[in-house]
Scaffold this motif. Sequence first.
Motif, PDB file in Angstrom:
ATOM      1  N   HIS A   1       9.179  33.286 136.073  1.00 32.58           N
ATOM      2  CA  HIS A   1       8.275  33.087 134.934  1.00 32.58           C
ATOM      3  C   HIS A   1       7.556  31.733 135.009  1.00 32.58           C
ATOM      4  O   HIS A   1       6.708  31.419 134.190  1.00 32.58           O
ATOM      5  CB  HIS A   1       9.087  33.189 133.638  1.00 32.58           C
ATOM      6  N   GLY A   2       7.951  30.928 135.988  1.00 38.66           N
ATOM      7  CA  GLY A   2       7.275  29.636 136.143  1.00 38.66           C
ATOM      8  C   GLY A   2       7.718  28.605 135.130  1.00 38.66           C
ATOM      9  O   GLY A   2       7.013  27.641 134.863  1.00 38.66           O
ATOM     10  N   MET A   3       8.902  28.790 134.524  1.00 36.25           N
ATOM     11  CA  MET A   3       9.419  27.793 133.583  1.00 36.25           C
ATOM     12  C   MET A   3       9.907  26.566 134.344  1.00 36.25           C
ATOM     13  O   MET A   3       9.895  25.454 133.814  1.00 36.25           O
ATOM     14  CB  MET A   3      10.594  28.370 132.786  1.00 36.25           C
TER      15      MET A   3
ATOM     16  N   GLU B   1      -1.175  29.066 135.643  1.00 43.71           N
ATOM     17  CA  GLU B   1      -1.232  29.288 134.206  1.00 43.71           C
ATOM     18  C   GLU B   1      -1.854  30.643 133.869  1.00 43.71           C
ATOM     19  O   GLU B   1      -1.425  31.336 132.951  1.00 43.71           O
ATOM     20  CB  GLU B   1      -2.014  28.160 133.525  1.00 43.71           C
TER      21      GLU B   1
ATOM     22  N   ARG C   1       0.771  33.155 134.347  1.00 44.69           N
ATOM     23  CA  ARG C   1       1.853  32.979 133.378  1.00 44.69           C
ATOM     24  C   ARG C   1       1.455  33.448 131.988  1.00 44.69           C
ATOM     25  O   ARG C   1       2.286  33.917 131.223  1.00 44.69           O
ATOM     26  CB  ARG C   1       2.274  31.508 133.318  1.00 44.69           C
ATOM     27  N   LYS C   2       0.155  33.311 131.677  1.00 37.68           N
ATOM     28  CA  LYS C   2      -0.304  33.728 130.348  1.00 37.68           C
ATOM     29  C   LYS C   2      -0.196  35.239 130.173  1.00 37.68           C
ATOM     30  O   LYS C   2      -0.263  35.720 129.047  1.00 37.68           O
ATOM     31  CB  LYS C   2      -1.758  33.301 130.139  1.00 37.68           C
TER      32      LYS C   2
ATOM     33  N   ALA D   1       5.537  37.198 129.316  1.00 33.58           N
ATOM     34  CA  ALA D   1       6.206  36.702 128.110  1.00 33.58           C
ATOM     35  C   ALA D   1       7.704  36.732 128.341  1.00 33.58           C
ATOM     36  O   ALA D   1       8.184  37.412 129.252  1.00 33.58           O
ATOM     37  CB  ALA D   1       5.843  37.548 126.904  1.00 33.58           C
ATOM     38  N   MET D   2       8.425  35.964 127.509  1.00 43.10           N
ATOM     39  CA  MET D   2       9.870  35.912 127.700  1.00 43.10           C
ATOM     40  C   MET D   2      10.574  35.837 126.345  1.00 43.10           C
ATOM     41  O   MET D   2      10.093  35.177 125.422  1.00 43.10           O
ATOM     42  CB  MET D   2      10.241  34.694 128.542  1.00 43.10           C
TER      43      MET D   2
ATOM     44  N   VAL E   1       0.882  33.018 118.045  1.00 46.01           N
ATOM     45  CA  VAL E   1       0.701  33.496 119.418  1.00 46.01           C
ATOM     46  C   VAL E   1      -0.677  34.130 119.597  1.00 46.01           C
ATOM     47  O   VAL E   1      -1.356  33.913 120.605  1.00 46.01           O
ATOM     48  CB  VAL E   1       1.807  34.500 119.777  1.00 46.01           C
TER      49      VAL E   1
ATOM     50  N   LEU F   1      -3.293  31.557 120.056  1.00 47.62           N
ATOM     51  CA  LEU F   1      -3.168  30.712 121.250  1.00 47.62           C
ATOM     52  C   LEU F   1      -4.168  31.117 122.320  1.00 47.62           C
ATOM     53  O   LEU F   1      -4.845  30.290 122.900  1.00 47.62           O
ATOM     54  CB  LEU F   1      -1.757  30.840 121.821  1.00 47.62           C
TER      55      LEU F   1
ATOM     56  N   GLU G   1      11.010  25.075 125.227  1.00 49.74           N
ATOM     57  CA  GLU G   1      11.151  26.181 126.154  1.00 49.74           C
ATOM     58  C   GLU G   1      10.215  27.339 125.776  1.00 49.74           C
ATOM     59  O   GLU G   1       9.514  27.901 126.615  1.00 49.74           O
ATOM     60  CB  GLU G   1      12.599  26.661 126.129  1.00 49.74           C
ATOM     61  N   GLN G   2      10.200  27.650 124.491  1.00 54.53           N
ATOM     62  CA  GLN G   2       9.352  28.730 124.007  1.00 54.53           C
ATOM     63  C   GLN G   2       7.876  28.392 124.257  1.00 54.53           C
ATOM     64  O   GLN G   2       7.099  29.235 124.677  1.00 54.53           O
ATOM     65  CB  GLN G   2       9.611  28.949 122.513  1.00 54.53           C
TER      66      GLN G   2
ATOM     67  N   ARG H   1       6.708  26.412 126.520  1.00 54.45           N
ATOM     68  CA  ARG H   1       6.425  26.462 127.951  1.00 54.45           C
ATOM     69  C   ARG H   1       6.197  27.918 128.361  1.00 54.45           C
ATOM     70  O   ARG H   1       5.277  28.230 129.103  1.00 54.45           O
ATOM     71  CB  ARG H   1       7.599  25.861 128.719  1.00 54.45           C
ATOM     72  N   SER H   2       7.023  28.793 127.828  1.00 56.09           N
ATOM     73  CA  SER H   2       6.878  30.212 128.143  1.00 56.09           C
ATOM     74  C   SER H   2       5.533  30.743 127.672  1.00 56.09           C
ATOM     75  O   SER H   2       4.905  31.547 128.343  1.00 56.09           O
ATOM     76  CB  SER H   2       8.016  30.991 127.490  1.00 56.09           C
ATOM     77  N   LEU H   3       5.089  30.251 126.503  1.00 54.00           N
ATOM     78  CA  LEU H   3       3.846  30.755 125.929  1.00 54.00           C
ATOM     79  C   LEU H   3       2.610  30.035 126.455  1.00 54.00           C
ATOM     80  O   LEU H   3       1.497  30.349 126.066  1.00 54.00           O
ATOM     81  CB  LEU H   3       3.874  30.610 124.403  1.00 54.00           C
ATOM     82  N   CYS H   4       2.809  29.054 127.362  1.00 54.60           N
ATOM     83  CA  CYS H   4       1.690  28.254 127.875  1.00 54.60           C
ATOM     84  C   CYS H   4       0.908  27.620 126.726  1.00 54.60           C
ATOM     85  O   CYS H   4      -0.329  27.687 126.682  1.00 54.60           O
ATOM     86  CB  CYS H   4       0.727  29.095 128.706  1.00 54.60           C
ATOM     87  N   VAL H   5       1.624  27.026 125.752  1.00 58.81           N
ATOM     88  CA  VAL H   5       0.934  26.390 124.629  1.00 58.81           C
ATOM     89  C   VAL H   5       0.301  25.095 125.113  1.00 58.81           C
ATOM     90  O   VAL H   5       0.990  24.243 125.672  1.00 58.81           O
ATOM     91  CB  VAL H   5       1.924  26.083 123.484  1.00 58.81           C
ATOM     92  N   PRO H   6      -1.009  24.912 124.935  1.00 54.11           N
ATOM     93  CA  PRO H   6      -1.634  23.661 125.367  1.00 54.11           C
ATOM     94  C   PRO H   6      -1.126  22.474 124.545  1.00 54.11           C
ATOM     95  O   PRO H   6      -0.738  22.657 123.386  1.00 54.11           O
ATOM     96  CB  PRO H   6      -3.130  23.892 125.120  1.00 54.11           C
TER      97      PRO H   6
ATOM     98  N   SER I   1      -2.267  21.978 120.845  1.00 54.38           N
ATOM     99  CA  SER I   1      -1.717  22.951 119.895  1.00 54.38           C
ATOM    100  C   SER I   1      -0.241  22.691 119.666  1.00 54.38           C
ATOM    101  O   SER I   1       0.273  22.895 118.563  1.00 54.38           O
ATOM    102  CB  SER I   1      -1.878  24.373 120.434  1.00 54.38           C
TER     103      SER I   1
END
Lengths: 278, 256, 235
Positions: free
Chosen positions: B73-75, B92, B95-96, B99-100, B119, B122, C132-133, C135-140, C143
């Motif tokens: 997932h690229g974490m 990115e 990755r977008k 979801a996890m 979400v 976003l 962690e969440q 990072r998973s959601l690619c939050v800039p 934001s």
Amino acid sequence: MYRTSVLKAGIAVAVTVMTLSAPTLAADSIIVQSTTSTQNSGLYKHLLPVFKKKTGIQVNVVAVGTGQAIKNAQNCDGDVLLVHAKASEEKFVKVGYGVKRSDLMYNDFIIVGPPADPAKVGGMKNAAGALKKIAAANALFASRSDNSGTHKKEVRLWKAASVDLKNASGKWYRETGSGMGATLNAGVGMGAYVMTDRATWISYKNKGDYKIQVQGDKNLFNQYGVILVNPKKCPAVKQATGQKFIDWLVSDEGQKTIGDYKLGGKQLFFPNAKKGQS
Amino acid sequence: MLERAQILDRPALAAGAREEPSALLPCEVRGLCFKAGDKQLIGNIDLTLVAGQVTIILGPNGSGKTLLVRLLHGMIEPSSGEISWGGMPLDEATRKRQAMVFQSPVLLRRSVAANIEFVLNLHDGSKLQTVEEILHMAGLDDKASQPARLLSGGERQRLAMARALATRPDILFLDEPTASLDPASTLAIENIVSLACDRGTKIIFITHDIGQARRLGDEVIFMHHGHILEQSPAKRFFDSPSSTQAQDYLAGRIVL
Amino acid sequence: MQNFAEAFTLAFDLMLSADDDLLEIIGLSLRVSLMAMAISTLIGLPIGAVIGMSRFRGRGATIILLNALMGLPPVVVGLCVYLMLSRAGPMGWMGLLYTPTAMIIAQSILITPIIAALSRQVIEDLHNEYAEQFRSLCVPPGSAIAALLWDARYGLLTVALAGFGRAVAEVGAVIIVGGNIEHLTRVMTTAIALETSKGDLALALALGIVLLSIALLVNAAVMGLRMTATRFSYA
């Protein structure tokens, strides 16, 4: 919806509070650097409204020890200096910070102490003699030690009594490093003798069972002087307004107003400006 | 244990719900290593994940399941090796589209609806569904304005699932999402998983629940000590696991 | 002990009488300290947020420094501000000494580190939870900061109140830069100091009780606001 209105109400309250009673420096106002005794005794509350009514000038008093008042004035943070340490005042004028010094009024210093009077100085007139007895008895003495007018006078009296304070400090000689009121609070709290000006003592409310033990020595004379801060050194000084205040203080009317101030039937300050001195 | 029949009782799908297989697949992993200090936690993994299957990852604790999913997932960054998704690097943009959902869901301190809105806002142009539709899928219609943190454990995890699926990801990683849930809540999550799968989302699901693995899995990856010992169709894995470790694991014996 | 009994009666009388001078002093106290709180929050909050959610070299040292600055002695702050604003000082031309503005400046300096350090902790705790969440959601990053600040708002409100509490109770700095001038820069604490030096301990104590009541009211108002908001919206 509800939340928005609550938020709006909150902001409205906050803004109101911030703008409420927002005093600013009035255009026609001066700052007087002064000593605590004149403020704590309530003299300014008696004098300033009379002056304001007559001239419309707002006088803002910063009450600190004489030493600090002179320092502040030297930093140009005041227009008029009203203190009680003649030698320092004359020096202030001599080095150019003040325009001219005028005698204004006087009262006297007294030594107060606990009723038990451990050094047996009660009723004495000779201040230096009393201090000598206090030292000999190792009786507690609370000193301001803050370079104020009162402290300077006290140091001169110890010198006259030829008492060496270096070894006594922290033992029976307690240096509070605070203002007159704080030192009286400390002195009364620990049962120490304290030298204070009479005006502060009369207006002081935490006397407990303390009594005046020593008074009446001409060496205990306490002269107040007033000086206009020199615009040559401090261009921001409000020369005309400051001078107006000084002129009024030494005028017949000002002097009478000073003499009229009484607390518990006792006169606190005795005007003694020389005629035509300003 | 829940019967297979119960799971079939899932929400009806819209006509033609199974969508085009994702462009993100297949996922190719080559020589993947992850080290923490001197310790090799993931050792030289090669792996291919294809579209249209629920991939279950099984293995004892510490076998590297979670680490592998995080790497995919690229974490976290691998120490060495390469991961590509549909021929594209794991950046990115890739990755977008993934979801996890974590074992203990991290919900924003907001309302249920606001968690979904966050979400949706976003990623622009990802508003394929409305908040109401998303909450309906998770059976949280009447909870929309409730604080998310005051939900029950099962509701919280359903919200986390709904939030993860809000942007219609191509890939959904699940890290033991039902580990601390009761059977009813577990079933609800499994229903959502099946629904997502039917909609064309690739599921990669870590679990310790062998019944769950049997119910949902099309394919099983068995991990041990940071290595993949077995990757085979679910039926074959459960009927005749090839490694002794997998045999022990399925039999409930301790795997060292 | 007699002082205490007398003080409570006096405090009660004072509050009931709503004496003009007292209201003026209370108003100025609130105005100065709320302004200082607002300014410090504007400065301290972003600093706290950035440190709370980023990793950089010297971060540990920065946090230690920030935490140490929470203990800034008011008198030292007052003295520094005095030297800056004095006519003889570098900013003397502005003529700000002995004005409420000078007091706001001094209190802002005093409480900005408090707000920065405490909000750093609040933001960092929430960041650890969300990281962690996110990072998973690619939050800039932008934001992410916005979401952290919004979701931590009640914790941050408490931080702002801690700053206000310190400011409104502080005397050392405001008495130096404000000068305790009647009708101009006299606030609750400097009035208390003055009455103490006049030996009027009962009045000083009574003013202290009034100050405490005001602090109580401000905190209760904020708490009320928070509870209404929680009930009608989001936790």
